[in-house]
Scaffold this motif. Structure first.
Motif, PDB file in Angstrom:
ATOM      1  N   ILE A   1      17.880  14.986   2.307  1.00 33.47           N
ATOM      2  CA  ILE A   1      17.714  13.601   2.751  1.00 33.47           C
ATOM      3  C   ILE A   1      16.354  13.394   3.423  1.00 33.47           C
ATOM      4  O   ILE A   1      15.688  12.370   3.218  1.00 33.47           O
ATOM      5  N   ILE A   2      15.884  14.404   4.190  1.00 32.01           N
ATOM      6  CA  ILE A   2      14.577  14.269   4.842  1.00 32.01           C
ATOM      7  C   ILE A   2      13.460  14.348   3.800  1.00 32.01           C
ATOM      8  O   ILE A   2      12.465  13.614   3.877  1.00 32.01           O
ATOM      9  N   GLN A   3      13.631  15.235   2.801  1.00 33.75           N
ATOM     10  CA  GLN A   3      12.642  15.275   1.717  1.00 33.75           C
ATOM     11  C   GLN A   3      12.561  13.924   1.015  1.00 33.75           C
ATOM     12  O   GLN A   3      11.475  13.412   0.735  1.00 33.75           O
ATOM     13  N   ASN A   4      13.721  13.340   0.731  1.00 38.55           N
ATOM     14  CA  ASN A   4      13.749  12.046   0.039  1.00 38.55           C
ATOM     15  C   ASN A   4      13.138  10.940   0.898  1.00 38.55           C
ATOM     16  O   ASN A   4      12.439  10.050   0.381  1.00 38.55           O
ATOM     17  N   ILE A   5      13.387  10.994   2.199  1.00 37.25           N
ATOM     18  CA  ILE A   5      12.808   9.984   3.091  1.00 37.25           C
ATOM     19  C   ILE A   5      11.287  10.118   3.128  1.00 37.25           C
ATOM     20  O   ILE A   5      10.564   9.111   3.104  1.00 37.25           O
ATOM     21  N   CYS A   6      10.790  11.356   3.183  1.00 32.45           N
ATOM     22  CA  CYS A   6       9.337  11.568   3.210  1.00 32.45           C
ATOM     23  C   CYS A   6       8.678  11.043   1.935  1.00 32.45           C
ATOM     24  O   CYS A   6       7.599  10.433   1.984  1.00 32.45           O
ATOM     25  N   VAL A   7       9.326  11.291   0.803  1.00 29.75           N
ATOM     26  CA  VAL A   7       8.795  10.765  -0.458  1.00 29.75           C
ATOM     27  C   VAL A   7       8.812   9.243  -0.440  1.00 29.75           C
ATOM     28  O   VAL A   7       7.852   8.582  -0.867  1.00 29.75           O
ATOM     29  N   TYR A   8       9.894   8.667   0.068  1.00 30.06           N
ATOM     30  CA  TYR A   8      10.021   7.210   0.155  1.00 30.06           C
ATOM     31  C   TYR A   8       8.929   6.621   1.050  1.00 30.06           C
ATOM     32  O   TYR A   8       8.284   5.616   0.710  1.00 30.06           O
ATOM     33  N   LEU A   9       8.670   7.268   2.183  1.00 26.97           N
ATOM     34  CA  LEU A   9       7.623   6.792   3.083  1.00 26.97           C
ATOM     35  C   LEU A   9       6.250   6.883   2.412  1.00 26.97           C
ATOM     36  O   LEU A   9       5.397   6.010   2.606  1.00 26.97           O
ATOM     37  N   GLY A  10       6.032   7.946   1.636  1.00 22.81           N
ATOM     38  CA  GLY A  10       4.764   8.093   0.938  1.00 22.81           C
ATOM     39  C   GLY A  10       4.529   7.003  -0.090  1.00 22.81           C
ATOM     40  O   GLY A  10       3.382   6.610  -0.332  1.00 22.81           O
ATOM     41  N   ASP A  11       5.604   6.494  -0.668  1.00 18.84           N
ATOM     42  CA  ASP A  11       5.492   5.440  -1.681  1.00 18.84           C
ATOM     43  C   ASP A  11       5.472   4.037  -1.083  1.00 18.84           C
ATOM     44  O   ASP A  11       4.972   3.100  -1.711  1.00 18.84           O
ATOM     45  N   HIS A  12       6.019   3.871   0.132  1.00 23.69           N
ATOM     46  CA  HIS A  12       6.189   2.529   0.703  1.00 23.69           C
ATOM     47  C   HIS A  12       5.547   2.364   2.079  1.00 23.69           C
ATOM     48  O   HIS A  12       5.894   1.427   2.812  1.00 23.69           O
ATOM     49  N   PHE A  13       4.596   3.231   2.429  1.00 20.25           N
ATOM     50  CA  PHE A  13       4.027   3.189   3.783  1.00 20.25           C
ATOM     51  C   PHE A  13       3.310   1.880   4.088  1.00 20.25           C
ATOM     52  O   PHE A  13       3.091   1.534   5.239  1.00 20.25           O
ATOM     53  N   LYS A  14       2.903   1.131   3.032  1.00 19.50           N
ATOM     54  CA  LYS A  14       2.199  -0.137   3.249  1.00 19.50           C
ATOM     55  C   LYS A  14       3.128  -1.225   3.786  1.00 19.50           C
ATOM     56  O   LYS A  14       2.680  -2.208   4.368  1.00 19.50           O
ATOM     57  N   GLU A  15       4.429  -1.032   3.591  1.00 15.25           N
ATOM     58  CA  GLU A  15       5.409  -2.052   3.956  1.00 15.25           C
ATOM     59  C   GLU A  15       5.757  -1.966   5.451  1.00 15.25           C
ATOM     60  O   GLU A  15       5.529  -0.931   6.089  1.00 15.25           O
ATOM     61  N   PRO A  16       6.311  -3.027   6.020  1.00 19.98           N
ATOM     62  CA  PRO A  16       6.686  -3.023   7.452  1.00 19.98           C
ATOM     63  C   PRO A  16       7.953  -2.195   7.686  1.00 19.98           C
ATOM     64  O   PRO A  16       9.046  -2.729   7.911  1.00 19.98           O
ATOM     65  N   LEU A  17       7.813  -0.871   7.625  1.00 18.15           N
ATOM     66  CA  LEU A  17       8.967   0.020   7.744  1.00 18.15           C
ATOM     67  C   LEU A  17       9.369   0.245   9.195  1.00 18.15           C
ATOM     68  O   LEU A  17       8.521   0.285  10.093  1.00 18.15           O
ATOM     69  N   THR A  18      10.662   0.417   9.408  1.00 19.05           N
ATOM     70  CA  THR A  18      11.207   0.811  10.714  1.00 19.05           C
ATOM     71  C   THR A  18      12.295   1.839  10.463  1.00 19.05           C
ATOM     72  O   THR A  18      12.778   2.000   9.329  1.00 19.05           O
ATOM     73  N   VAL A  19      12.659   2.571  11.484  1.00 21.10           N
ATOM     74  CA  VAL A  19      13.723   3.561  11.316  1.00 21.10           C
ATOM     75  C   VAL A  19      15.023   2.867  10.923  1.00 21.10           C
ATOM     76  O   VAL A  19      15.854   3.424  10.181  1.00 21.10           O
ATOM     77  N   GLU A  20      15.195   1.607  11.388  1.00 24.58           N
ATOM     78  CA  GLU A  20      16.412   0.857  11.040  1.00 24.58           C
ATOM     79  C   GLU A  20      16.436   0.514   9.547  1.00 24.58           C
ATOM     80  O   GLU A  20      17.469   0.675   8.879  1.00 24.58           O
ATOM     81  N   SER A  21      15.300   0.053   9.029  1.00 29.65           N
ATOM     82  CA  SER A  21      15.266  -0.338   7.613  1.00 29.65           C
ATOM     83  C   SER A  21      15.424   0.875   6.707  1.00 29.65           C
ATOM     84  O   SER A  21      16.078   0.807   5.650  1.00 29.65           O
ATOM     85  N   VAL A  22      14.846   2.010   7.102  1.00 27.63           N
ATOM     86  CA  VAL A  22      14.973   3.227   6.297  1.00 27.63           C
ATOM     87  C   VAL A  22      16.401   3.761   6.382  1.00 27.63           C
ATOM     88  O   VAL A  22      16.963   4.228   5.383  1.00 27.63           O
ATOM     89  N   ALA A  23      16.986   3.707   7.552  1.00 23.62           N
ATOM     90  CA  ALA A  23      18.365   4.162   7.715  1.00 23.62           C
ATOM     91  C   ALA A  23      19.301   3.350   6.825  1.00 23.62           C
ATOM     92  O   ALA A  23      20.209   3.905   6.176  1.00 23.62           O
ATOM     93  N   GLU A  24      19.083   2.043   6.787  1.00 23.70           N
ATOM     94  CA  GLU A  24      19.901   1.190   5.924  1.00 23.70           C
ATOM     95  C   GLU A  24      19.691   1.544   4.447  1.00 23.70           C
ATOM     96  O   GLU A  24      20.656   1.557   3.662  1.00 23.70           O
ATOM     97  N   LYS A  25      18.456   1.864   4.077  1.00 21.46           N
ATOM     98  CA  LYS A  25      18.137   2.219   2.698  1.00 21.46           C
ATOM     99  C   LYS A  25      18.891   3.477   2.271  1.00 21.46           C
ATOM    100  O   LYS A  25      19.354   3.588   1.133  1.00 21.46           O
ATOM    101  N   PHE A  26      19.056   4.430   3.179  1.00 19.13           N
ATOM    102  CA  PHE A  26      19.693   5.707   2.853  1.00 19.13           C
ATOM    103  C   PHE A  26      21.130   5.809   3.384  1.00 19.13           C
ATOM    104  O   PHE A  26      21.706   6.902   3.420  1.00 19.13           O
ATOM    105  N   ASN A  27      21.677   4.657   3.764  1.00 18.50           N
ATOM    106  CA  ASN A  27      23.082   4.589   4.198  1.00 18.50           C
ATOM    107  C   ASN A  27      23.391   5.548   5.359  1.00 18.50           C
ATOM    108  O   ASN A  27      24.378   6.287   5.345  1.00 18.50           O
ATOM    109  N   ARG A  28      22.502   5.541   6.336  1.00 17.83           N
ATOM    110  CA  ARG A  28      22.704   6.353   7.529  1.00 17.83           C
ATOM    111  C   ARG A  28      22.427   5.469   8.749  1.00 17.83           C
ATOM    112  O   ARG A  28      21.861   4.387   8.634  1.00 17.83           O
TER     113      ARG A  28
END
Length: 522
Positions: A415-442
């Motif tokens: 899950i952390i590997q997948n999150i890191c890849v996701y951040l690498g692809d979407h770092f330009k977007e207004p990301l927060t730990v809440e939005s990423v948690a929702e994306k990965f159902n955590r």
């Protein structure tokens, strides 16, 4: 040759005088004056060969200056410069002896061509001398670099005979382009005239049929007598190759090699073609070692193919996967396959350079490989041979793995590997730990705790560092403004970006900018 610029507009005057590297075109001295009176006061001491003067100026205008100049020296070339397009000005200027007339705003290239035309006229009317041929040599080199045909074979032959005692009885010659580089392929800053030029001249002086002409600070052109007999030509080229190898041996302790490309035999009127062939042969040395000597005739049918996008993408994905899993054995196999394919197909050097840049920044974004500005500047900005570029990159990756710069696969959950890849692809977007948690159902708390435990830093710090790494690359390799870059990597506030950038790098964002020369103000 001496050039005088006379114009009351400071920007125009200094743009013409100092915005163009006149020495490249045989102009060794330039004088700038604010009006005709100042020019007239300096004209005897400076003795210009060419004058470029504005028509409309205070104290003494361009036409008044022209009248006075013509009483002193009829051979001085006079070019009038003005924003006035009325024919009466041109008529009066021509009647008084102006040689050319050009309107503002002036384009640098057009002005250079006009000056070069007048330089050639001066060369025609003046007696042959060493100064004459020193200027002609610069014009000749500039003509070759521009890929143009020389305008007079007779003048070129006289130049070879007078200055270098090279007599072409058969009107046949060949060209070789020799590039001085370090044995390890790193960039070299030592000017040719100070390092190998004199040594090469001494080595070849015994033959009296070869001469070296400096092209720039690290390469020069070699001209020699040619022969249409393939057997004789092969003998000549082989002898030259042996001489260059002998010279390379003498430079062993200096970490210097001379790499060369040699053309076919051509007629003297096709010297520009011989130069082009020599450059093409030299380009093929990309897949050879420094110190190689290549003949155009051996490579004239070789075409370097493009490195296809799909193939590049496949290699990038394979290499990234191996880095993420810290599988050094498989990584070595991938690199070996890549090296073998490149050497067999000999992709265009520009494509290979672009691929390594793309690969570097991709693995920096998608793995824990740490960025290195020093590595980027020394390797990616300067590469003359595939072998050095490839092996230096491989060593950089393997060293990072061996130094435990990356986390092992066992301690890096999916899950952390997948999150890191996701951040690498979407770092330009207004990301927060809440939005990423929702994306990965955590839950946010789960993501924060797990990220801190496995990655060794908070989710926010990781994301900020990723954005700063990307910003550093854009600052180094693009001309985008700092505010544009800040927005592009995900910072809404320029002020916050600047403060954060300095906090994480210890430097201002502007310090990563590569300096560029300002354009001429003409």
């Amino acid at each position: 040759m001496k050039l005088m610029i006379v114009d009351d507009n400071l920007q125009v005057r200094e743009g013409i005088a100092y915005g163009i590297n006149w020495q490249e075109y045989g102009i060794d001295d330039v004088c700038a004056c604010a009006d005709g009176l100042e020019a007239w006061q300096k004209i005897n001491g400076f003795s210009p060969d060419i004058i470029i003067a504005d028509i409309c100026m205070p104290n003494m205008d361009g036409i008044e200056l022209l009248e006075k100049v013509r009483t002193l020296d009829k051979s001085c070339r006079y070019i009038l410069l003005s924003a006035y397009s009325e024919f009466e000005y041109a008529q009066k200027a021509i009647r008084l002896g102006a040689d050319d007339y050009i309107l503002k705003p002036v384009k640098p290239r057009k002005l250079i061509e006009l000056v070069m035309k007048n330089v050639r006229v001066l060369l025609d009317v003046r007696q042959e001398s060493r100064d004459y041929y020193n200027v002609y040599e610069k014009i000749f080199i500039n003509t070759l670099l521009a890929g143009k045909r020389i305008d007079s074979t007779n003048r070129f032959k006289k130049f070879l005979e007078y200055k270098y005692n090279l007599i072409l009885e058969s009107n046949l010659l060949f060209a070789a382009v020799l590039k001085v580089e370090r044995a390890d392929s790193s960039d070299i800053k030592v000017p040719v005239p100070e390092l190998p030029h004199s040594a090469l001249a001494g080595l070849l002086d015994q033959t009296k049929c070869l001469l070296p002409l400096p092209l720039d600070g690290h390469s020069f052109l070699l001209l020699g007598k040619g022969d249409y007999s393939k057997l004789v030509a092969h003998t000549i080229f082989t002898e030259l190759r042996n001489k260059i190898k002998q010279l390379n041996t003498s430079f062993t302790d200096k970490n210097i090699k001379i790499t060369a490309g040699i053309s076919d035999t051509v007629s003297i009127s096709e010297i520009h073609c011989a130069y082009s062939q020599a450059v093409s042969a030299l380009d093929m040395a990309y897949y050879e070692l420094p110190g190689s000597v290549l003949f155009y005739q051996d490579y004239q049918t070789v075409t370097m193919p493009e490195f296809q996008e799909t193939v590049q993408k496949d290699y990038i994905e394979q290499i990234t996967s191996c880095i993420l899993s810290v599988n050094q054995e498989e990584l070595s196999h991938v690199f070996e396959a890549f090296e073998k394919e490149c050497r067999q197909k000999q992709y265009k050097p520009s494509d290979i350079a672009a691929f390594f840049k793309r690969l570097y920044f991709y693995v920096i974004r998608h793995t824990k490989l740490e960025a290195s500005l020093e590595f980027e500047q020394s390797l990616l900005a300067s590469h003359t041979h595939f072998d050095t570029l490839f092996h230096t990159f491989v060593k950089f990756v393997l060293r990072s793995l061996q130094n435990n710069a990356l986390l092992s696969a066992d301690s890096y959950s999916n899950i952390i590997q997948n999150i890191c890849v996701y951040l690498g692809d979407h770092f330009k977007e207004p990301l927060t730990v809440e939005s990423v948690a929702e994306k990965f159902n955590r839950t946010p708390n789960y993501i924060s705790a797990k990220f801190k435990k496995e990655v060794g830093k908070s989710f926010t710090d990781y994301l900020v560092e990723l954005r700063i790494q990307k910003a550093t690359a854009l600052l180094t390799y693009t001309n985008k403004s700092i505010s544009e870059i800040a927005s592009e990597v995900g910072f809404n506030s320029y002020t916050y970006f600047s403060k954060t950038f300095r906090k994480y790098t210890g430097k201002n964002a502007g310090s990563f900018r590569k300096p560029s020369a300002p354009p001429p103000h003409t």
